[in-house]
Design an enzyme around this catalytic site. Structure first.
Site, mmCIF file in Angstrom:
data_model
loop_
_atom_site.group_PDB
_atom_site.id
_atom_site.type_symbol
_atom_site.label_atom_id
_atom_site.label_comp_id
_atom_site.label_asym_id
_atom_site.label_seq_id
_atom_site.Cartn_x
_atom_site.Cartn_y
_atom_site.Cartn_z
ATOM 1 C CG ASP A 135 4.889 32.354 -30.730
ATOM 2 O OD1 ASP A 135 5.051 33.569 -30.858
ATOM 3 O OD2 ASP A 135 5.352 31.506 -31.522
ATOM 4 C CB CYS B 248 2.895 -0.251 3.636
ATOM 5 S SG CYS B 248 1.259 -0.666 4.237
ATOM 6 C CB CYS C 91 -0.943 0.024 1.204
ATOM 7 S SG CYS C 91 -0.131 0.372 2.775
#
Length: 686
Positions: free
Chosen positions: A389, A14, A11
């Protein structure tokens, strides 16, 4: 730094804790362990055996690159499902036995279910408890011991099974996102056919060097960036640009590594070693992008550190306050406190962001949009203003003859004959306009710097150029009016004349990209409030282009430093992204909140901006913004779900209705919802 692939990360929370442990090792301060990519980076001087020991404490291990570990991981997954299935059978058997046979046999069944599905969590929790380290395993271990201690065998077993299933599903969600990314990375070619002394030799991609000649047959991947020296074919460049339409390639045309030769045989001279190729840079940046933490993720990780201790304090209050001050039952409120501990799992909360971020980066990379980090994906979803631009971005950056008027029937033929050997962009536009006409022999040709040409054809002297080239000429009134008309329309003027009169006038413009109008319209539909065009061109040209493409405002005659100043001014009020070609607009791209370059794989485009549109146009920018907004919305929804379900569970303690299985279901429900919702990013329509 050494880099390792790590398997078995269970996880996000963890993984963060494992990284904290590795950081405490000598020279381990700079180590990073990414749950998103499953990669570990550590300083070469770090004792890798100590790192392996830390990883093994959570069931993770460093992959050594052979098939054994893959099998081990695969087998581990099957065993985990099998254990949970057997545990569930024991639980059902215990439930039936309790009601129809013997209570003590049922307790044995429940205990067996608890041990099978919860022993890994229990062992980790005991280790953590001995170190006064409080994470989800510690909380679950305390809750299980407490539940069994007060005789809640059935609920203890159910909690262990549901928690095991929750951990498995959490890992599965991240694995799906990782596999999607790995599939993207698989587009890199592995081998190349090199031609040396007229002989073919298969070599690994890593040994391919500059100036090697490679043979690419139909259906094969082009191994690295190069130039076609023999053959003709169509090439699928989707790996680089995200565009599915094939691109025709002939001699002297550039090709990108990773693109696929559709038909025919091409001989290609390699211009870049694979590690320097556009594809390698893209894949490297995409991998790096997964490992960057967004402000939201950093906040969640910080919050999770304080969240678990806070939950433990709340659990202690729930266990002690009602019995001590409100005459509550010690047994009932102890049980409620255990349930509160289970609610303290922060996994769903920590998982609310990474799967969505990885999915968003992967989806955009597949679509030819290179986002260099989760932080930039998050920023893209917050942009309210986009500055463009003009030249090469909203326009093609290639002059073309928009309109012309001839006062002499040979006007185009004469103009093209004078310009036929010139490489000037305006000359190319004139030659293109006169395509199909034969050239007249030019007897003399003289260049007048900055204004035009003087040529002699069949004994007649012709002048071709701009107004300053004709400053000593007196034209008729209708000619002067036509010149003014073209200037009013924002065109550059080219005049062909003899010393007696004008033969014709051309209005030259920078061609607007076909997709620019729709892009601007779609950006406004996607929630962009303000579109701005910044250009060094004069006012009339800027006004014309802005009006045609539909930008809301424009600023003309800007020097590069003035563009930067304008971006700074806009950024004071709004969240601004600047879009340019990645070469001329580098200062403005760097100044904006977000720099977006377009460049079809050019080095300068990849290196300059935060986001790169690998196509040479803006077509997919609106989709990228929609995708970023969706990711941001999903993360907010995930956080709300993760915290909301836990809050509801905690509120159930007030009337004393919170049970252990409701507590674990609130976390499990949040984890499943967060994972599934995050994965929808991968499968949304383009």
């Amino acid at each position: 730094m050494n880099e390792y692939k790590v398997k078995g990360l269970t996880c996000a929370n963890c993984t963060r804790e494992l990284q904290d442990e590795i950081n405490k090792l000598p020279s381990g301060e700079s180590a990073s362990l990414s749950y998103n990519t499953g990669k570990l980076k550590v300083d070469r001087s770090v004792d890798i055996n100590k790192v392996k020991k830390i990883l093994s404490s959570d069931g993770a291990f460093i992959e050594d690159g052979n098939d054994d570990h893959h099998d081990h991981q695969h087998q581990s997954g099957i065993n985990w499902i099998a254990l949970l299935s057997i545990s569930a059978l024991f639980y059902v058997a215990g439930f039936i036995t309790e009601n129809f046979l013997n209570e003590y046999i049922a307790i044995g069944m429940f205990l067996a279910a608890t041990v099978l599905s919860g022993y890994q969590t229990f062992l980790k929790g005991l280790k953590n408890l001995s170190k006064f380290k409080f994470n989800i395993e510690t909380l679950m271990t305390i809750a299980l011991i407490g539940a069994l201690g007060i005789g809640e065998w059935k609920e203890g077993a159910l909690v262990a099974i549901l928690f095991g299933l929750n951990e498995y599903l959490e890992g599965l969600g991240m694995q799906k996102a990782r596999k999607s990314m790995e599939k993207l990375l698989e587009i890199a070619p592995k081998e190349a056919t090199v031609i040396e002394n007229n002989e073919e030799r298969i070599v690994s991609i890593s040994s391919l060097g500059v100036d090697h000649i490679v043979l690419v047959r139909a259906g094969e991947k082009i191994p690295s960036d190069g130039i076609v020296i023999e053959g003709k074919s169509s090439v699928n460049e989707a790996a680089i640009t995200g565009e599915a339409m094939p691109v025709e390639k002939a001699i002297n045309e550039p090709v990108f590594g990773g693109s696929i030769n559709n038909e025919g045989i091409l001989k290609i001279k390699i211009t870049k070693a694979y590690e320097d190729s556009s594809l390698a840079k893209i894949l490297h940046l995409v991998e790096e992008a997964q490992e960057t933490k967004t402000p939201t993720e950093l906040f969640i990780n910080k919050f999770a550190k304080y969240y678990t201790p806070l939950i433990m304090i709340i659990a202690a209050f729930v266990m002690l306050i009602p019995p001590l001050l409100l005459d509550g039952s010690w047994g009932d409120w102890f049980y409620q406190g255990l349930a509160v501990l289970i609610v303290g799992c922060p996994c769903a909360l920590v998982l609310s962001s990474p799967i969505a971020i990885v999915s968003g980066i992967t989806k955009n990379a597949r679509n030819g949009i290179l986002i260099k980090g989760g932080v930039f994906l998050e920023q893209l979803g917050k942009v309210t203003t986009i500055a463009f631009d003009k030249t090469g971005t909203l326009t093609k950056g290639e002059p073309y003859v928009e309109d012309y008027i001839e006062y002499h029937p040979g006007f185009l033929q004469i103009a093209a004959s004078i310009e036929k050997n010139s490489t000037h962009p305006i000359a190319k536009a004139i030659i293109k306009k006169a395509k199909g006409l034969s050239y007249l022999p030019v007897e003399e040709l003289k260049t007048v710097t900055g204004s035009g040409l003087v040529a002699q054809i069949e004994g007649v002297t012709y002048f071709l150029g701009n107004e300053s080239h004709m400053k000593d000429f007196t034209f008729q009134q209708n000619v002067m009016e036509q010149i003014e008309q073209y200037k009013e329309r924002g065109m550059t003027i080219v005049i062909l004349a003899t010393d007696e009169d004008a033969l014709g006038i051309m209005g030259i413009s920078d061609e607007i990209r076909e997709e620019s109008i729709n892009v601007i319209k779609n950006l406004h539909a996607a929630g962009i409030q303000h579109t701005v065009m910044l250009t060094g061109d004069h006012e009339k040209t800027a006004e014309k282009v802005a009006g045609k493409v539909g930008v809301k405002s424009y600023f003309a005659s800007l020097l590069p430093d003035q563009k930067v100043a304008k971006i700074k001014e806009l950024s004071n009020r709004e969240k601004v992204a600047m879009v340019g070609d990645g070469i001329n607009d580098a200062p403005a791209l760097a100044t904006a909140d977000l720099g977006i370059a377009m460049g079809k794989g050019t080095d300068s485009a990849i290196e300059t901006a935060d986001i790169v549109l690998m196509q040479n146009h803006l077509g997919k920018l609106p989709n990228a913004i929609k995708s970023a907004k969706k990711v941001n919305s999903i993360i907010k929804l995930n956080i709300a779900l993760a915290l909301g379900l836990k809050l509801i569970a905690l509120l159930l303690t007030i009337p004393g209705l919170l049970t252990l299985w409701i507590a674990i279901l609130s976390d499990m429900g949040a984890t499943i919802l967060v994972t599934l919702i995050s994965l929808t990013v991968l499968y949304e329509k383009k």
